[in-house]
Scaffold this active site. Structure first.
Site, mmCIF file in Angstrom:
data_model
loop_
_atom_site.group_PDB
_atom_site.id
_atom_site.type_symbol
_atom_site.label_atom_id
_atom_site.label_comp_id
_atom_site.label_asym_id
_atom_site.label_seq_id
_atom_site.Cartn_x
_atom_site.Cartn_y
_atom_site.Cartn_z
ATOM 1 N N SER A 274 8.377 -4.956 1.991
ATOM 2 C CA SER A 274 8.054 -5.492 3.319
ATOM 3 C C SER A 274 6.664 -5.200 3.827
ATOM 4 O O SER A 274 6.282 -5.710 4.892
ATOM 5 C CB SER A 274 9.076 -4.995 4.336
ATOM 6 O OG SER A 274 10.300 -5.651 4.092
ATOM 7 N N PHE B 83 22.841 -8.058 -0.658
ATOM 8 C CA PHE B 83 22.737 -6.750 -1.329
ATOM 9 C C PHE B 83 23.790 -5.758 -0.837
ATOM 10 O O PHE B 83 23.589 -4.548 -0.890
ATOM 11 C CB PHE B 83 21.320 -6.190 -1.149
ATOM 12 C CG PHE B 83 20.252 -7.071 -1.728
ATOM 13 C CD1 PHE B 83 19.190 -7.500 -0.968
ATOM 14 C CD2 PHE B 83 20.334 -7.517 -3.041
ATOM 15 C CE1 PHE B 83 18.203 -8.328 -1.493
ATOM 16 C CE2 PHE B 83 19.364 -8.348 -3.584
ATOM 17 C CZ PHE B 83 18.298 -8.749 -2.807
ATOM 18 N N TYR C 283 15.564 -5.937 13.222
ATOM 19 C CA TYR C 283 14.772 -6.224 12.028
ATOM 20 C C TYR C 283 15.507 -7.215 11.123
ATOM 21 O O TYR C 283 16.689 -7.028 10.834
ATOM 22 C CB TYR C 283 14.533 -4.928 11.253
ATOM 23 C CG TYR C 283 13.569 -5.073 10.101
ATOM 24 C CD1 TYR C 283 13.962 -5.669 8.903
ATOM 25 C CD2 TYR C 283 12.264 -4.613 10.204
ATOM 26 C CE1 TYR C 283 13.072 -5.808 7.847
ATOM 27 C CE2 TYR C 283 11.373 -4.749 9.152
ATOM 28 C CZ TYR C 283 11.788 -5.343 7.973
ATOM 29 O OH TYR C 283 10.913 -5.469 6.926
ATOM 30 N N ASN D 291 14.686 -9.830 7.592
ATOM 31 C CA ASN D 291 13.821 -10.502 6.625
ATOM 32 C C ASN D 291 13.677 -11.984 6.934
ATOM 33 O O ASN D 291 12.634 -12.586 6.671
ATOM 34 C CB ASN D 291 14.387 -10.344 5.217
ATOM 35 C CG ASN D 291 14.202 -8.955 4.670
ATOM 36 O OD1 ASN D 291 13.075 -8.498 4.501
ATOM 37 N ND2 ASN D 291 15.297 -8.250 4.442
ATOM 38 N N THR E 42 6.212 -0.151 6.093
ATOM 39 C CA THR E 42 6.987 0.468 5.019
ATOM 40 C C THR E 42 7.541 -0.643 4.140
ATOM 41 O O THR E 42 7.519 -1.824 4.524
ATOM 42 C CB THR E 42 8.171 1.249 5.633
ATOM 43 O OG1 THR E 42 8.820 0.397 6.582
ATOM 44 C CG2 THR E 42 7.682 2.502 6.331
ATOM 45 N N THR F 158 10.756 -1.447 1.114
ATOM 46 C CA THR F 158 11.894 -1.079 0.274
ATOM 47 C C THR F 158 12.257 -2.306 -0.548
ATOM 48 O O THR F 158 12.706 -3.300 0.008
ATOM 49 C CB THR F 158 13.122 -0.682 1.128
ATOM 50 O OG1 THR F 158 12.802 0.451 1.920
ATOM 51 C CG2 THR F 158 14.313 -0.388 0.235
ATOM 52 N N ASN G 135 17.406 2.494 -3.130
ATOM 53 C CA ASN G 135 18.825 2.768 -2.867
ATOM 54 C C ASN G 135 19.094 4.267 -2.912
ATOM 55 O O ASN G 135 20.120 4.731 -3.429
ATOM 56 C CB ASN G 135 19.754 2.046 -3.854
ATOM 57 C CG ASN G 135 21.194 1.990 -3.315
ATOM 58 O OD1 ASN G 135 21.421 1.911 -2.110
ATOM 59 N ND2 ASN G 135 22.155 2.076 -4.219
HETATM 60 C C1 LIG Z 1 13.729 -2.316 6.901
HETATM 61 C C2 LIG Z 1 13.703 -2.060 5.395
HETATM 62 C C3 LIG Z 1 14.188 -0.662 5.057
HETATM 63 S S1 LIG Z 1 14.691 -3.289 4.557
HETATM 64 C C4 LIG Z 1 13.439 -4.494 4.522
HETATM 65 C C5 LIG Z 1 13.000 -5.047 3.185
HETATM 66 N N1 LIG Z 1 13.796 -4.784 2.042
HETATM 67 C C6 LIG Z 1 14.970 -5.392 1.853
HETATM 68 O O1 LIG Z 1 15.485 -6.138 2.665
HETATM 69 C C7 LIG Z 1 15.678 -5.023 0.559
HETATM 70 C C8 LIG Z 1 17.021 -4.453 0.886
HETATM 71 C C9 LIG Z 1 17.788 -4.110 -0.377
HETATM 72 C C10 LIG Z 1 17.119 -3.005 -1.133
HETATM 73 C C11 LIG Z 1 18.133 -2.262 -1.990
HETATM 74 N N2 LIG Z 1 19.222 -1.710 -1.181
HETATM 75 C C12 LIG Z 1 20.486 -2.164 -1.301
HETATM 76 O O2 LIG Z 1 20.803 -3.050 -2.059
HETATM 77 C C13 LIG Z 1 21.506 -1.485 -0.422
HETATM 78 N N3 LIG Z 1 22.860 -1.981 -0.695
HETATM 79 C C14 LIG Z 1 17.427 -1.088 -2.668
HETATM 80 O O3 LIG Z 1 17.351 -0.010 -2.034
HETATM 81 O O4 LIG Z 1 16.900 -1.306 -3.767
HETATM 82 C C15 LIG Z 1 11.823 -4.152 3.303
HETATM 83 O O5 LIG Z 1 11.032 -3.786 2.511
HETATM 84 N N4 LIG Z 1 12.175 -3.706 4.561
HETATM 85 C C16 LIG Z 1 12.307 -2.308 4.793
HETATM 86 C C17 LIG Z 1 11.167 -1.828 5.712
HETATM 87 O O6 LIG Z 1 10.575 -2.680 6.385
HETATM 88 O O7 LIG Z 1 10.935 -0.614 5.712
#
Ligand SMILES: CC1(C)S[C@@H]2[C@H](NC(=O)CCCC[C@H](NC(=O)C[NH3+])C(=O)[O-])C(=O)N2[C@H]1C(=O)[O-]
Length: 351
Positions: free
Chosen positions: A62, A120, A159, A161, A301, A303, A329
């Site tokens: 992101s 996810f 928040y 996406n 940030t 993820t 994760n």
């Molecule tokens: C708001 C957040 C944290 S989530 C959002 C976006 N990332 C995502 O939407 C991916 C979510 C799935 C990631 C996955 N997690 C799962 O599948 C959980 N079941 C993993 O950890 O690999 C990003 O980047 N942003 C972060 C941000 O802006 O900091």
């Protein structure tokens, strides 16, 4: 106000704690005036037993939202988009609510459901189902609008996406130019970001890069190598590839007015608190974090499967820091990695 010197030992301690909690490796780069600090631990590739180094490229997740915001705010400055107009004025297919404005999208106040909540829910199966998929913006938006909104437009911060997928569609519809070209011509080339790219829907990372490893929901299972994916589930919300030096330069350039004219930069940095104690805030595609030494830093940030990123700069752009751990994760690693901000900007050893 002068900052304390960065704590390199503090960064190292945080990165070692991230590894102790399951990250194969981590990197941090701090640029402070004429000084640069590069600190890396662990492995960039566990199968090949390759050491991490701080110059390696990675998926920024992101943090991509700030790149999309810069393009959008340049269009606002050019008079081609009005922040407070209905987003539907600029879209090929209307959103369900005409009251959603461009500003609501940029500040996560539209109420549009985040389709990744469903996508996810089960981490690895969800990832494997989309790893090689190519989505249109509209397909992702339709996944969202199949759900009720989380709030009335403007009524709350939530928040999603979806907001930045809509903004990617909006930019392409208004200009007729693909996001990849927009990023290249408006940001990557002018700033000389040689290690930053937008290769969606290609799945490979070119040059020197860190592999990423997503943890299964069953934490007793081995990490899954998630390096190759289209990131088509995110695109303008999460598909940029970069490295620490380029992200530091990018955020310093933003706050120094090099990418977005002052009137739009003021809008971008008008922060609204998003947590109880007000230490975290959100402006337009930009996060604010108030640190223990009273300094507020600005950035984003990230993820994405296999990669956690923190990329922040001071209000004057004189000190920037990017840190990355090549797992995901794993909430403990994400929380621990935030300690690099305290080490870099407050000079403390948070471990
Ligand atoms: C708001 C957040 C944290 S989530 C959002 C976006 N990332 C995502 O939407 C991916 C979510 C799935 C990631 C996955 N997690 C799962 O599948 C959980 N079941 C993993 O950890 O690999 C990003 O980047 N942003 C972060 C941000 O802006 O900091």
């Amino acid at each position: 106000t002068s900052l304390p010197s960065p704590s390199v030992t503090g960064v190292l301690a945080v990165q070692k704690q991230a590894m102790a909690n399951g990250a194969p490796g981590a990197l941090t780069r701090i640029d402070s005036g004429a000084s640069s600090y590069r600190i890396a631990v662990g492995k960039a590739d566990t199968a090949a037993d390759t050491a991490m180094d701080a110059d390696r490229r990675f998926r920024v997740g992101s943090v991509s939202k700030t790149f999309t915001t810069v393009v959008l705010l340049q269009l606002v400055a050019e008079g081609r988009v009005d922040l407070d107009a209905p987003a539907n004025d600029y879209l090929p297919k209307p959103l369900p609510d005409d009251r959603i404005t461009v500003r609501h999208l940029l500040s996560h106040r539209s109420g549009l459901w985040d389709y990744t909540n469903d996508m996810f829910y089960h981490t690895v199966p969800g990832f494997e189902a989309v790893r090689n998929k190519v989505f249109t913006f509209q397909e992702l938006i339709d996944l969202s609008t199949a759900h009720q909104p989380t709030n009335q437009p403007g009524a709350a911060y939530s928040y999603s996406n979806t907001n930045f997928v809509v903004l990617g569609q909006l930019i392409e519809h208004v200009t007729g130019v693909p996001m990849a070209t927009q990023y290249e011509q408006r940001i990557f080339q002018p700033l000389g970001l040689k290690n930053t790219s937008y290769v969606h829907p290609q799945t490979t990372i070119t040059g020197s890069y860190a592999r990423g490893y997503v943890r299964d929901d069953d934490t007793t299972l081995p990490l899954v190598d998630s390096t190759e994916q289209t990131v088509s589930w995110a695109q303008s919300a999460g598909a940029v590839i970069s490295n620490s030096a380029d992200l530091n330069r990018f955020f310093a350039a933003i706050v120094s007015g090099k990418l977005v004219p002052q009137p739009q930069l003021r809008e971008m940095m008008s922060m609204v608190p998003v947590n109880a104690d007000g230490t975290q805030s959100y402006g337009l595609g930009l996060r604010g974090r108030k640190l223990s030494c009273g300094v507020t830093v600005y950035g984003h940030t990230g993820t994405v499967q296999g990669y956690y990123t923190y990329a922040f700069t001071t209000a004057d752009g004189k000190r920037s820091m990017t840190s990355m751990a090549n797992t995901s994760n794993n909430g403990t690693v994400n929380t621990v990695l935030a300690g690099t901000l305290e080490a870099a900007f407050c000079g403390v050893d948070p471990v």
